[in-house]
Design a protein around this motif. Structure first.
Motif, short mmCIF file in Angstrom:
data_model
loop_
_atom_site.label_atom_id
_atom_site.label_comp_id
_atom_site.label_asym_id
_atom_site.label_seq_id
_atom_site.Cartn_x
_atom_site.Cartn_y
_atom_site.Cartn_z
N GLU A 259 5.72 -8.38 -10.49
CA GLU A 259 5.46 -9.60 -9.73
C GLU A 259 5.51 -9.32 -8.23
N ALA A 260 6.47 -8.49 -7.81
CA ALA A 260 6.60 -8.14 -6.39
C ALA A 260 5.39 -7.36 -5.91
N VAL A 261 4.93 -6.41 -6.73
CA VAL A 261 3.74 -5.64 -6.38
C VAL A 261 2.55 -6.58 -6.20
N ALA A 262 2.39 -7.53 -7.12
CA ALA A 262 1.27 -8.47 -7.06
C ALA A 262 1.39 -9.44 -5.89
N SER A 263 2.62 -9.76 -5.47
CA SER A 263 2.81 -10.75 -4.41
C SER A 263 2.77 -10.15 -3.01
N CYS A 264 2.72 -8.83 -2.88
CA CYS A 264 2.76 -8.19 -1.58
C CYS A 264 1.41 -8.35 -0.85
N PRO A 265 1.41 -9.10 0.26
CA PRO A 265 0.14 -9.31 0.99
C PRO A 265 -0.39 -8.03 1.64
N ALA A 266 0.49 -7.09 1.94
CA ALA A 266 0.06 -5.84 2.56
C ALA A 266 -0.34 -4.79 1.53
N GLU A 267 -0.10 -5.08 0.25
CA GLU A 267 -0.42 -4.17 -0.85
C GLU A 267 0.17 -2.78 -0.60
N CYS A 268 1.44 -2.76 -0.14
CA CYS A 268 2.06 -1.48 0.21
C CYS A 268 3.09 -1.01 -0.81
N ILE A 269 3.22 -1.73 -1.94
CA ILE A 269 4.17 -1.33 -2.98
C ILE A 269 3.38 -0.69 -4.11
N THR A 270 3.76 0.53 -4.47
CA THR A 270 3.07 1.25 -5.53
C THR A 270 4.09 1.92 -6.45
N TYR A 271 3.58 2.40 -7.57
CA TYR A 271 4.36 3.21 -8.50
C TYR A 271 3.95 4.67 -8.34
N GLU A 272 4.91 5.56 -8.46
CA GLU A 272 4.60 7.00 -8.45
C GLU A 272 5.08 7.59 -9.75
#
Length: 63
Positions: free
Chosen positions: A50-63
């Motif tokens: 949900e946090a990844v989807a809500s980030c307006p900067a799209e700066c959260i990713t999985y590695e």
């Protein structure tokens, strides 16, 4: 293999949407004005997606 959540600090705009959505995994650094991933936290929670989807900067990713 567990996925690691990463926030691109260069791209983070400090909106705190991830912190509000998933405070068990994300925290906010007031001095830097940026969110960060709390080290050692379980990142398999549904709130991370949900946090990844809500980030307006799209700066959260999985590695």
């Amino acid at each position: 293999m567990a996925k690691t959540v990463v926030i691109d600090q260069e791209e983070c705009i400090g909106c705190e949407a991830c912190v509000e959505t998933c405070p068990s995994v994300f925290a906010f650094d007031d001095d830097a004005g940026k969110a960060y991933v709390i080290e050692g936290q379980e990142t398999g929670d549904d709130c991370v997606d949900e946090a990844v989807a809500s980030c307006p900067a799209e700066c959260i990713t999985y590695e």
